[in-house]
Write a protein that holds these residues in place. Structure first.
Motif, PDB file in Angstrom:
ATOM      1  N   VAL A  40       9.616  10.618   7.025  1.00 11.08           N
ATOM      2  CA  VAL A  40      10.595   9.336   6.998  1.00 11.08           C
ATOM      3  C   VAL A  40       9.620   8.440   6.648  1.00 11.08           C
ATOM      4  CG1 VAL A  40      12.103   7.965   7.956  1.00 11.08           C
ATOM      5  CG2 VAL A  40      12.022  10.194   8.557  1.00 11.08           C
ATOM      6  N   GLU A  41       9.805   7.199   5.757  1.00  9.67           N
ATOM      7  CA  GLU A  41       9.380   6.237   5.539  1.00  9.67           C
ATOM      8  C   GLU A  41      10.051   5.048   5.794  1.00  9.67           C
ATOM      9  OE1 GLU A  41       8.185   6.291   1.207  1.00  9.67           O
ATOM     10  OE2 GLU A  41       6.544   7.864   1.515  1.00  9.67           O
ATOM     11  N   LEU A  42       9.274   3.873   6.274  1.00  9.21           N
ATOM     12  CA  LEU A  42      10.049   2.644   6.591  1.00  9.21           C
ATOM     13  C   LEU A  42       9.649   1.267   5.824  1.00  9.21           C
ATOM     14  CD1 LEU A  42       9.600   2.760  10.568  1.00  9.21           C
ATOM     15  CD2 LEU A  42      11.345   3.448   9.383  1.00  9.21           C
ATOM     16  N   ILE A  43      10.636   0.557   5.667  1.00 10.04           N
ATOM     17  CA  ILE A  43      10.495  -0.790   4.952  1.00 10.04           C
ATOM     18  C   ILE A  43      10.705  -1.764   5.975  1.00 10.04           C
ATOM     19  CG2 ILE A  43      11.347  -2.069   3.158  1.00 10.04           C
ATOM     20  CD1 ILE A  43       9.921   0.192   2.208  1.00 10.04           C
ATOM     21  N   LEU A  44       9.847  -2.665   6.170  1.00  9.49           N
ATOM     22  CA  LEU A  44      10.046  -3.626   7.308  1.00  9.49           C
ATOM     23  C   LEU A  44      10.911  -4.715   6.791  1.00  9.49           C
ATOM     24  CD1 LEU A  44       6.153  -4.010   8.576  1.00  9.49           C
ATOM     25  CD2 LEU A  44       7.981  -2.471   9.378  1.00  9.49           C
ATOM     26  N   ASP A  91      10.442  -7.792   6.176  1.00 11.50           N
ATOM     27  CA  ASP A  91      10.112  -8.537   5.291  1.00 11.50           C
ATOM     28  C   ASP A  91       9.640  -8.011   3.881  1.00 11.50           C
ATOM     29  OD1 ASP A  91       7.764  -6.903   5.800  1.00 11.50           O
ATOM     30  OD2 ASP A  91       6.136  -8.491   6.119  1.00 11.50           O
ATOM     31  N   GLY A  92      10.336  -6.820   3.722  1.00 15.14           N
ATOM     32  CA  GLY A  92      10.379  -5.908   2.599  1.00 15.14           C
ATOM     33  C   GLY A  92       9.166  -5.162   2.159  1.00 15.14           C
ATOM     34  N   THR A  93       8.188  -5.394   3.352  1.00  9.01           N
ATOM     35  CA  THR A  93       6.794  -4.528   2.925  1.00  9.01           C
ATOM     36  C   THR A  93       7.337  -3.199   3.523  1.00  9.01           C
ATOM     37  OG1 THR A  93       5.916  -5.255   4.987  1.00  9.01           O
ATOM     38  CG2 THR A  93       5.564  -6.639   3.015  1.00  9.01           C
ATOM     39  N   PRO A  94       6.240  -2.043   2.902  1.00  3.94           N
ATOM     40  CA  PRO A  94       6.377  -0.608   3.662  1.00  3.94           C
ATOM     41  C   PRO A  94       5.536  -0.745   4.683  1.00  3.94           C
ATOM     42  CG  PRO A  94       5.232  -0.693   1.691  1.00  3.94           C
ATOM     43  CD  PRO A  94       5.744  -2.108   1.518  1.00  3.94           C
ATOM     44  N   TYR A  95       6.153   0.203   5.734  1.00 10.89           N
ATOM     45  CA  TYR A  95       5.002   0.374   6.624  1.00 10.89           C
ATOM     46  C   TYR A  95       4.102   1.528   6.427  1.00 10.89           C
ATOM     47  CZ  TYR A  95       3.848   1.700  11.538  1.00 10.89           C
ATOM     48  OH  TYR A  95       3.172   1.790  12.909  1.00 10.89           O
ATOM     49  N   ALA A  96       2.835   1.252   6.957  1.00  6.76           N
ATOM     50  CA  ALA A  96       1.635   2.070   6.166  1.00  6.76           C
ATOM     51  C   ALA A  96       1.899   3.327   6.684  1.00  6.76           C
ATOM     52  CB  ALA A  96       0.502   1.348   6.958  1.00  6.76           C
ATOM     53  N   GLU A  97       2.210   3.847   7.890  1.00  2.00           N
ATOM     54  CA  GLU A  97       2.190   5.475   8.056  1.00  2.00           C
ATOM     55  C   GLU A  97       3.769   5.920   7.808  1.00  2.00           C
ATOM     56  OE1 GLU A  97      -0.294   6.728  11.220  1.00  2.00           O
ATOM     57  OE2 GLU A  97      -0.941   4.628  11.482  1.00  2.00           O
ATOM     58  N   PRO A  98       3.867   7.090   7.374  1.00  2.68           N
ATOM     59  CA  PRO A  98       5.189   7.714   7.477  1.00  2.68           C
ATOM     60  C   PRO A  98       5.250   8.302   8.694  1.00  2.68           C
ATOM     61  CG  PRO A  98       3.729   9.274   6.300  1.00  2.68           C
ATOM     62  CD  PRO A  98       2.895   7.985   6.507  1.00  2.68           C
ATOM     63  N   GLY A  99       6.742   8.606   9.071  1.00  2.00           N
ATOM     64  CA  GLY A  99       7.001   9.351  10.290  1.00  2.00           C
ATOM     65  C   GLY A  99       7.572  10.647  10.105  1.00  2.00           C
ATOM     66  N   GLN A 100       8.031  11.268  11.256  1.00  2.09           N
ATOM     67  CA  GLN A 100       8.658  12.587  11.378  1.00  2.09           C
ATOM     68  C   GLN A 100       9.861  12.602  12.118  1.00  2.09           C
ATOM     69  OE1 GLN A 100       7.367  15.415   9.679  1.00  2.09           O
ATOM     70  NE2 GLN A 100       5.842  13.944   8.753  1.00  2.09           N
ATOM     71  N   VAL A 105       8.290  18.660  -4.640  1.00  5.49           N
ATOM     72  CA  VAL A 105       8.534  17.852  -5.145  1.00  5.49           C
ATOM     73  C   VAL A 105       7.965  16.257  -4.718  1.00  5.49           C
ATOM     74  CG1 VAL A 105      10.379  16.080  -6.459  1.00  5.49           C
ATOM     75  CG2 VAL A 105      10.678  18.525  -6.332  1.00  5.49           C
ATOM     76  N   ALA A 106       7.304  15.491  -5.158  1.00  2.00           N
ATOM     77  CA  ALA A 106       6.761  14.377  -4.846  1.00  2.00           C
ATOM     78  C   ALA A 106       7.740  13.387  -4.298  1.00  2.00           C
ATOM     79  CB  ALA A 106       5.736  13.710  -5.594  1.00  2.00           C
ATOM     80  N   ALA A 107       7.475  12.720  -3.287  1.00  2.00           N
ATOM     81  CA  ALA A 107       8.405  11.531  -2.579  1.00  2.00           C
ATOM     82  C   ALA A 107       7.685  10.107  -3.114  1.00  2.00           C
ATOM     83  CB  ALA A 107       8.520  11.618  -1.252  1.00  2.00           C
ATOM     84  N   PRO A 108       8.503   9.183  -3.143  1.00  2.00           N
ATOM     85  CA  PRO A 108       7.692   7.584  -3.349  1.00  2.00           C
ATOM     86  C   PRO A 108       6.662   7.433  -2.762  1.00  2.00           C
ATOM     87  CG  PRO A 108       9.960   7.676  -3.249  1.00  2.00           C
ATOM     88  CD  PRO A 108       9.928   8.892  -2.857  1.00  2.00           C
ATOM     89  N   ASN A 109       5.614   6.850  -3.481  1.00  2.00           N
ATOM     90  CA  ASN A 109       4.422   6.593  -2.702  1.00  2.00           C
ATOM     91  C   ASN A 109       3.661   7.683  -1.803  1.00  2.00           C
ATOM     92  OD1 ASN A 109       4.853   3.834  -3.618  1.00  2.00           O
ATOM     93  ND2 ASN A 109       6.294   3.399  -1.681  1.00  2.00           N
ATOM     94  N   THR A 110       3.822   8.760  -2.201  1.00  2.00           N
ATOM     95  CA  THR A 110       3.477   9.965  -1.445  1.00  2.00           C
ATOM     96  C   THR A 110       2.677  11.130  -2.534  1.00  2.00           C
ATOM     97  OG1 THR A 110       5.286  11.436  -1.324  1.00  2.00           O
ATOM     98  CG2 THR A 110       4.855   9.817   0.238  1.00  2.00           C
ATOM     99  N   ASN A 111       1.800  11.761  -2.139  1.00  3.09           N
ATOM    100  CA  ASN A 111       1.191  12.938  -2.869  1.00  3.09           C
ATOM    101  C   ASN A 111       2.057  14.018  -3.059  1.00  3.09           C
ATOM    102  OD1 ASN A 111      -0.838  11.019  -3.340  1.00  3.09           O
ATOM    103  ND2 ASN A 111      -2.119  11.947  -1.534  1.00  3.09           N
ATOM    104  N   ALA A 112       2.694  14.435  -1.922  1.00  2.42           N
ATOM    105  CA  ALA A 112       3.668  15.724  -2.305  1.00  2.42           C
ATOM    106  C   ALA A 112       4.748  15.542  -1.049  1.00  2.42           C
ATOM    107  CB  ALA A 112       2.872  16.906  -2.001  1.00  2.42           C
ATOM    108  N   VAL A 113       5.703  16.015  -1.445  1.00  2.00           N
ATOM    109  CA  VAL A 113       7.021  16.156  -0.339  1.00  2.00           C
ATOM    110  C   VAL A 113       6.693  17.677   0.417  1.00  2.00           C
ATOM    111  CG1 VAL A 113       9.341  16.459   0.187  1.00  2.00           C
ATOM    112  CG2 VAL A 113       8.612  14.831  -1.485  1.00  2.00           C
ATOM    113  N   GLN A 114       6.492  17.702   1.971  1.00  2.00           N
ATOM    114  CA  GLN A 114       6.243  18.688   2.556  1.00  2.00           C
ATOM    115  C   GLN A 114       7.557  19.381   2.933  1.00  2.00           C
ATOM    116  OE1 GLN A 114       3.249  19.658   3.221  1.00  2.00           O
ATOM    117  NE2 GLN A 114       2.460  18.119   1.974  1.00  2.00           N
ATOM    118  N   GLU A 115       7.570  20.584   2.984  1.00  3.03           N
ATOM    119  CA  GLU A 115       8.671  21.485   3.636  1.00  3.03           C
ATOM    120  C   GLU A 115       9.834  21.388   2.361  1.00  3.03           C
ATOM    121  OE1 GLU A 115       7.759  20.339   8.025  1.00  3.03           O
ATOM    122  OE2 GLU A 115       9.796  20.110   7.382  1.00  3.03           O
ATOM    123  N   GLN A 116       9.656  21.747   1.434  1.00  4.83           N
ATOM    124  CA  GLN A 116      10.407  21.586   0.312  1.00  4.83           C
ATOM    125  C   GLN A 116      11.866  22.525   0.465  1.00  4.83           C
ATOM    126  OE1 GLN A 116       9.128  22.508  -3.577  1.00  4.83           O
ATOM    127  NE2 GLN A 116      11.032  22.779  -4.441  1.00  4.83           N
TER     128      GLN A 116
END
Length: 478
Positions: A286-290, A292-301, A447-458
């Motif tokens: 899971v990725e977050l957008i704060l 103010d519109g900026t992405p949160y640095a670390e993805p979550g699970q 398949v890669a997800a936005p701003n990531t190198n790879a999507v895990q657990e396809q």
């Protein structure tokens, strides 16, 4: 008068015929001019089927990892506040100090009671020891009396002694026996007194422990580590055990939760697609957008999906966990969460300029047929991805889709085609660029997800998020 009306009617009829004739001539002229105009030029793109990630964006709310409402466990007056309001505290750190004179007095009294009970035990033991010694003495007297009686019994039959002397000896034996039995009973009572005194010690020690606990509770400590809110009460306030109003609330916010609501209807639809093979499993990332519109640095699970549907909203709650070492995420904050719902097979990515909407909301595209004429095709979309529409149905291999230049054209109109160049439309990424996998590679890796190198657990059947604004690209990642 009648003749003038007749003239007026004839004049109106003649005028209408004249106007109709002019319009007909104008239409014929427009058609002729159109036939004389050269065909319009449109940019087309051949259909390419791919495996495309479906990434949905939805609202989430930040929830503390742990929350503790701090309440006193005794009654007292706040003497001192020992922490900085709004600051971090560690588990076990003192927060408040309450007045404890009454509890300290009770503790001292209970300590004295314990000492007295211990002294009573020693007294009971000494009494028991005396009783045991008395038993031995009485036993010796009793045995001696029995021996004298046995020795004098034959002398009575021989009339060596009088009957009265023998009876006196027998009486002494009975008296010695009674004294011996009484000594035994006294020893048993002394033993019981020891047990009673030891029980009194246990009771006194329990009371001492209770008073000690009350004294300890005059210092209110933090049960968890976290951030404190403002104190609900000030120095000098009287507090009661287990009162409704908390002294302060502590929230552990590293790590931290994000709660997400997902439509149960959308969940069923996506599960059906997965069962039918139209959609591969999603990811727990899971990725977050704060705000103010900026992405949160670390993805979550994703941690869990509730096994029930809310009766009021018809939604299922998903919970994700994030690291929050910098404390950027605060409880109650609203964020946007992006979740990879799954991978859709045999999909086509089209720039936004390719699609039109009918008054009924249907999505349509222009197709250039083999005669270079425009044909209307109704398609099915599954939201957007990186600024492109995801088309899941309605297109066929070999179709040429009009991307640019079809806005003012009509079906069956002949056109001149040229290859669509994505660089001429900065809003839409180039076809084949970005994290999408061709269909023939859909089983070779994630398949890669936005701003990531790879999507895990396809191929993992993970929870899915509700579709948000499926007809607009405003909420999708670019």
């Amino acid at each position: 008068m009648k003749r003038s009306h007749l003239y007026l009617a004839i004049s109106l009829a003649v005028s209408g015929l004249f106007i109709a004739g002019c319009n007909s001539k104008q239409d014929e002229a427009d058609a002729a001019a159109q036939q004389q105009m050269p065909p319009a030029t449109v940019d087309v793109m051949p259909v390419q089927f791919q495996t495309v990630p479906i990434i949905k964006e939805f609202s989430g709310r930040i929830v503390a990892y742990e929350v503790a409402d701090i309440r006193p466990q005794i009654t007292g007056v706040i003497d001192e506040i020992l922490y900085r309001e709004g600051g971090m505290v560690e588990k076990g750190q003192p927060l408040y100090r309450l007045s404890g004179e009454n509890y300290e007095s009770s503790q001292a009294a209970n300590q004295a009671a314990v000492q007295q009970a211990l002294a009573n035990v020693e007294t009971a033991k000494a009494s028991y020891n005396n009783s045991v010694a008395n038993i031995e003495s009485r036993k010796a007297e009793f045995e001696q009396a029995i021996a004298d009686m046995e020795r004098m019994r034959p002398l009575v039959s021989e009339q060596a002694i009088s009957e009265r002397q023998y009876q006196q000896t027998e009486t002494r034996a009975k008296t010695a026996k009674a004294a011996y039995e009484s000594a035994i009973a006294s020893a048993q009572q002394a033993q019981a007194n020891i047990a009673s005194a030891e029980a009194a010690v246990a009771t006194a020690q329990a009371q001492l422990s209770g008073s000690q606990l009350s004294v300890d509770r005059t210092t209110v400590i933090a049960p968890i580590s976290g951030v404190t809110e403002r104190s609900g009460l000030t120095v000098g306030a009287l507090v009661n055990a287990n009162q409704a109003q908390p002294l302060v609330t502590i929230s552990k916010i590293s790590p931290i939760y994000v709660d997400i609501s997902q439509s149960s209807a959308d969940l069923l639809r996506l599960k059906h697609q997965q069962m039918q093979g139209e959609l591969q499993g999603g990811s727990a990332r899971v990725e977050l957008i704060l705000e103010d519109g900026t992405p949160y640095a670390e993805p979550g699970q994703l941690l869990l999906a509730e096994a029930k549907v809310d009766q009021d909203s018809g939604a299922v709650t998903l919970r994700a966990i994030f690291n929050n070492e910098q404390y950027m995420l605060l409880p109650g904050m609203y964020v946007k969460a992006r979740l990879l719902q799954g991978l859709i097979n045999n999909a086509v990515l089209l720039p936004q300029s390719a699609l039109k909407r009918t008054p009924r909301g249907e999505a349509q595209v222009y197709i250039v047929d083999n005669e270079d004429k425009l044909q209307v095709r109704t398609v099915t979309t599954e939201g957007t991805y990186q600024g492109n529409w995801i088309v899941s149905d309605g297109l066929h291999s070999g179709d040429r889709v009009v991307i640019v230049g079809g806005a003012n054209l009509q079906p069956e109109q002949k056109v001149i085609t040229k290859a669509y160049q994505p660089e001429s439309n900065p809003a839409a990424p180039a076809q084949g660029q970005g994290p999408v996998a061709p269909q023939n590679q859909s089983n070779q890796g994630p398949v890669a997800a936005p701003n990531t190198n790879a999507v895990q657990e396809q191929n993992r059947q993970g929870p899915v998020a509700p579709e948000v604004n499926n007809n607009s690209a405003a909420t999708d990642a670019n």
